[in-house]
Design an enzyme around this catalytic site. Structure first.
Site, PDB file in Angstrom:
ATOM      1  N   CYS A  65     -16.385   2.022   0.595  1.00 41.72           N
ATOM      2  CA  CYS A  65     -15.511   0.911   0.883  1.00 41.72           C
ATOM      3  C   CYS A  65     -14.821   1.151   2.255  1.00 41.72           C
ATOM      4  CB  CYS A  65     -14.496   1.205  -0.317  1.00 41.72           C
ATOM      5  SG  CYS A  65     -13.693   2.774  -0.248  1.00 41.72           S
ATOM      6  N   ARG A  97       1.322  -0.793   0.136  1.00 42.35           N
ATOM      7  CA  ARG A  97       0.025  -0.089  -0.467  1.00 42.35           C
ATOM      8  C   ARG A  97       0.828   1.393   0.027  1.00 42.35           C
ATOM      9  NH1 ARG A  97      -5.309   1.486   3.158  1.00 42.35           N
ATOM     10  NH2 ARG A  97      -5.776  -0.455   2.042  1.00 42.35           N
ATOM     11  N   HIS A 157      -7.712   0.851  -6.371  1.00 44.64           N
ATOM     12  CA  HIS A 157      -7.746  -0.094  -5.294  1.00 44.64           C
ATOM     13  C   HIS A 157      -8.380  -1.097  -5.816  1.00 44.64           C
ATOM     14  CE1 HIS A 157      -7.959  -1.135  -1.395  1.00 44.64           C
ATOM     15  NE2 HIS A 157      -8.965  -0.077  -0.730  1.00 44.64           N
ATOM     16  N   ASP A 182     -17.221   7.953  -1.129  1.00 43.73           N
ATOM     17  CA  ASP A 182     -16.020   7.100  -0.878  1.00 43.73           C
ATOM     18  C   ASP A 182     -15.488   8.182   0.273  1.00 43.73           C
ATOM     19  OD1 ASP A 182     -13.697   6.684   0.298  1.00 43.73           O
ATOM     20  OD2 ASP A 182     -12.405   7.089  -1.814  1.00 43.73           O
ATOM     21  N   ARG A 234     -13.201  -8.196   0.336  1.00 42.06           N
ATOM     22  CA  ARG A 234     -12.613  -8.433   0.010  1.00 42.06           C
ATOM     23  C   ARG A 234     -11.571  -9.701   0.893  1.00 42.06           C
ATOM     24  NH1 ARG A 234     -10.188  -3.347   1.022  1.00 42.06           N
ATOM     25  NH2 ARG A 234      -7.768  -3.955   0.266  1.00 42.06           N
ATOM     26  N   GLN A 273     -10.318  -3.764  -3.534  1.00 42.00           N
ATOM     27  CA  GLN A 273     -11.687  -2.978  -3.789  1.00 42.00           C
ATOM     28  C   GLN A 273     -12.998  -3.092  -4.299  1.00 42.00           C
ATOM     29  OE1 GLN A 273     -12.358  -1.361  -0.503  1.00 42.00           O
ATOM     30  NE2 GLN A 273     -14.116  -2.214  -1.161  1.00 42.00           N
TER      31      GLN A 273
HETATM   32  N1   CP Z   1     -11.435  -0.390   2.610  1.00 42.62           N
HETATM   33  C1   CP Z   1      -9.987  -0.027   2.401  1.00 42.62           C
HETATM   34  O1   CP Z   1      -9.448  -0.664   2.040  1.00 42.62           O
HETATM   35  O2   CP Z   1      -9.777   0.080   3.867  1.00 42.62           O
HETATM   36  P1   CP Z   1      -8.466   0.367   4.950  1.00 42.62           P
HETATM   37  O3   CP Z   1      -8.140   1.510   4.307  1.00 42.62           O
HETATM   38  O4   CP Z   1      -8.774   0.021   6.403  1.00 42.62           O
HETATM   39  O5   CP Z   1      -7.881  -1.093   4.545  1.00 42.62           O
HETATM   40  N1  NVA Z   2      -9.531   6.931  -1.175  1.00 43.50           N
HETATM   41  C1  NVA Z   2      -9.714   6.360  -0.414  1.00 43.50           C
HETATM   42  C2  NVA Z   2      -9.539   5.003  -0.072  1.00 43.50           C
HETATM   43  C3  NVA Z   2      -9.557   4.584   1.453  1.00 43.50           C
HETATM   44  C4  NVA Z   2      -9.859   2.566   1.153  1.00 43.50           C
HETATM   45  C5  NVA Z   2      -8.122   6.845   0.357  1.00 43.50           C
HETATM   46  O1  NVA Z   2      -7.430   6.485  -0.236  1.00 43.50           O
HETATM   47  O2  NVA Z   2      -7.675   7.293   1.961  1.00 43.50           O
END
Ligand code: CP
Ligand code: NVA
Length: 302
Positions: A258, A99, A126, A218, A286, A129
């Site tokens: 999400c 990540r 992502h 989101d 997930r 997701q």
């Molecule tokens: N939706 C998602 O990716 O959640 P986290 O940021 O908690 O991993």
């Molecule tokens: N758009 C959000 C998604 C989190 C799962 C972010 O990048 O923070």
């Protein structure tokens, strides 16, 4: 599938549908251990609840062992280059889950790693997701050609991955995003050029959700954008998913997010906790879809 899973754009329609089927199988065949004796290194530059836990649990359920690495410890691209990290982790592990802020780091990891690299979220996309979201659509009987998905809010990494999915599967994707908050221009153009789905940007959220089967939102402020939070709350205030907005959608609309949610900003408690909400199914899914991804990428390398 390719060696890595960095974006939905790398998949064919058959591969996407194959992952959904494999997720079904792994969900019931709990004794399947394609990752027995294997280890997965997980580097996270950003916080996480769902992604970290679902990957770790998924690896364990498939018979492997996950090693969680914080970026303070690794210093990806700072303490040492992504290439060096990829080379070293490849000597010990069977896959790397990462990540990151800058998507380029994922590309660099994938280029140098001899083991699969999986995108666990970047500023650009992502994909895990959105595959879990697709699995959730199917679970709720919404996976049909030209299902109307109305996304309301920021044109961020979630939207980019929806656009990549829309290049493969026919959906009607309506984006209600304010001026200046559109998704990635190239990904949007590629999705339009693919001519698989109907894709629109509609500024008025009420028009966008009109007769929608799915309403998705989101956060207005993604991880890394915290300094812009005040301006974003101002710019997005008309883009909240709430009961009044949902009245414009179909009666049996499902509400997706999400998570993590910012209650009272992009979504109200009423919408998030209401009977139309499937957000906890999205979170659970997930696990199932990532197990399918890992079994495919890592399991086949036995
Ligand atoms: N939706 C998602 O990716 O959640 P986290 O940021 O908690 O991993
Ligand atoms: N758009 C959000 C998604 C989190 C799962 C972010 O990048 O923070």
């Amino acid at each position: 599938m390719n060696k890595d899973f960095l974006s939905i754009a790398e998949l064919t329609k058959d591969e996407v549908l194959g992952l959904l089927s494999l997720a079904d199988t792994l969900k019931v065949q709990k004794e399947t251990r394609p990752l027995a004796g294997k280890t997965v290194a997980m580097i996270f530059q950003k916080p996480s609840l769902r992604t970290r836990v679902s990957f770790e649990v998924g690896v364990v359920q498939l018979g492997g062992h996950a090693i969680f690495l914080t970026d303070e410890g690794v210093g990806l691209g700072v303490r040492e280059s992504a290439a060096d990290v990829a080379n070293v982790l490849s000597r010990f592990n069977d896959a790397i889950v990462a990540r990151v802020f800058d998507h380029q780091l994922l590309l660099d990891l994938a280029k140098h790693a001899t083991v699969p690299v999986i995108n666990a979220l970047s500023d650009l996309s992502h994909p895990c997701q959105i595959l879990a979201d697709l699995y959730t659509l199917r679970q709720h009987g919404k996976l049909r050609d030209h299902v109307k998905v109305a996304y309301v809010g920021d044109g961020n990494n979630i939207v980019n991955s929806w656009l990549e999915l829309a290049s493969i599967l026919p959906i009607h994707l309506t984006l209600a995003v304010p001026f200046g908050y559109e998704p990635d221009r190239e990904i949007f153009q590629r999705a339009q050029d693919a001519k698989v789905s109907r894709i629109e940007i509609i500024r008025d959220p009420k028009n966008a959700v009109n007769k929608a089967d799915v309403v998705y939102t989101d956060t207005w402020t993604s991880m890394g954008q915290e300094k812009e939070k005040t301006k974003r709350i101002f710019d997005f205030w008309e883009y909240q998913v709430n009961a009044a907005l949902l009245r414009h959608a179909k009666k049996d609309v499902i509400v997706m997010h999400c998570l993590p949610a910012h209650r009272g900003e992009e979504i109200t408690n009423e919408a998030l906790d209401g009977p139309q909400s499937v957000v906890n199914d999205q979170a659970e899914n997930r696990l199932h879809i990532q197990k399918a991804i890992m079994a495919t990428l890592i399991g086949k390398r036995t």
